[in-house]
Design a protein around this motif. Structure first.
Motif, PDB file in Angstrom:
ATOM      1  N   UNK A  53       0.833  -1.173   0.000  1.00 28.06           N
ATOM      2  CA  UNK A  53       0.000   0.000   0.000  1.00 28.06           C
ATOM      3  C   UNK A  53       0.891   1.256   0.000  1.00 28.06           C
ATOM      4  N   UNK A  54       0.529   2.242  -0.804  1.00 24.43           N
ATOM      5  CA  UNK A  54       1.277   3.489  -0.845  1.00 24.43           C
ATOM      6  C   UNK A  54       1.043   4.284   0.433  1.00 24.43           C
ATOM      7  N   UNK A  55       2.094   5.006   0.866  1.00 23.13           N
ATOM      8  CA  UNK A  55       1.998   5.879   2.025  1.00 23.13           C
ATOM      9  C   UNK A  55       2.430   7.275   1.609  1.00 23.13           C
ATOM     10  N   UNK A  56       1.788   8.278   2.209  1.00 26.82           N
ATOM     11  CA  UNK A  56       2.070   9.661   1.855  1.00 26.82           C
ATOM     12  C   UNK A  56       2.327  10.489   3.102  1.00 26.82           C
ATOM     13  N   UNK A  57       3.085  11.567   2.927  1.00 23.45           N
ATOM     14  CA  UNK A  57       3.195  12.593   3.953  1.00 23.45           C
ATOM     15  C   UNK A  57       2.629  13.874   3.354  1.00 23.45           C
ATOM     16  N   UNK A  58       2.154  14.743   4.221  1.00 20.09           N
ATOM     17  CA  UNK A  58       1.481  15.968   3.780  1.00 20.09           C
ATOM     18  C   UNK A  58       2.153  17.189   4.381  1.00 20.09           C
ATOM     19  N   UNK A  59       2.005  18.294   3.672  1.00 24.75           N
ATOM     20  CA  UNK A  59       2.588  19.560   4.121  1.00 24.75           C
ATOM     21  C   UNK A  59       1.613  20.676   3.770  1.00 24.75           C
ATOM     22  N   UNK A  60       1.445  21.622   4.690  1.00 26.54           N
ATOM     23  CA  UNK A  60       0.595  22.785   4.441  1.00 26.54           C
ATOM     24  C   UNK A  60       1.481  24.006   4.242  1.00 26.54           C
ATOM     25  N   UNK A  61       1.165  24.780   3.227  1.00 23.97           N
ATOM     26  CA  UNK A  61       1.904  25.991   2.914  1.00 23.97           C
ATOM     27  C   UNK A  61       0.921  27.150   3.006  1.00 23.97           C
ATOM     28  N   UNK A  62       1.133  28.031   3.981  1.00 21.21           N
ATOM     29  CA  UNK A  62       0.239  29.160   4.221  1.00 21.21           C
ATOM     30  C   UNK A  62       0.830  30.389   3.536  1.00 21.21           C
ATOM     31  N   UNK A  63       0.142  30.890   2.530  1.00 21.01           N
ATOM     32  CA  UNK A  63       0.611  32.033   1.748  1.00 21.01           C
ATOM     33  C   UNK A  63      -0.248  33.239   2.099  1.00 21.01           C
ATOM     34  N   UNK A  64       0.378  34.300   2.574  1.00 24.21           N
ATOM     35  CA  UNK A  64      -0.341  35.522   2.923  1.00 24.21           C
ATOM     36  C   UNK A  64       0.301  36.707   2.228  1.00 24.21           C
ATOM     37  N   UNK A  65      -0.532  37.641   1.808  1.00 22.57           N
ATOM     38  CA  UNK A  65      -0.027  38.870   1.205  1.00 22.57           C
ATOM     39  C   UNK A  65      -0.029  39.970   2.256  1.00 22.57           C
ATOM     40  N   UNK A  66       0.608  41.059   1.924  1.00 28.17           N
ATOM     41  CA  UNK A  66       0.579  42.217   2.805  1.00 28.17           C
ATOM     42  C   UNK A  66      -0.769  42.905   2.718  1.00 28.17           C
TER      43      UNK A  66
END
Length: 63
Positions: free
Chosen positions: A1-14
């Protein structure tokens, strides 16, 4: 079975500036070279017909 890791990228403007899409593209290309794949993008803040924040979800397969 495939396994994955996840990452969140929070992009904010001025407050007075928009999201720098060139910088975002470069950042995503670096992460893509490391095996990360974008699976979702959600606007987190929207004002005056312009996105001011994005939450990008990425995943990559792990052994």
């Amino acid at each position: 079975m495939k396994k994955f890791e996840y990452r969140l990228l929070d992009i904010n403007s001025g407050f007075f500036s928009a999201i720098d899409y060139q910088e975002l593209t470069e950042r995503l290309n670096v992460l893509g070279a490391q095996g990360w794949e974008v699976v979702a993008v959600v606007e987190t803040e929207f004002t005056r017909n312009q996105a001011r924040g994005l939450l990008v979800t990425l995943k990559r397969e792990i052994a």
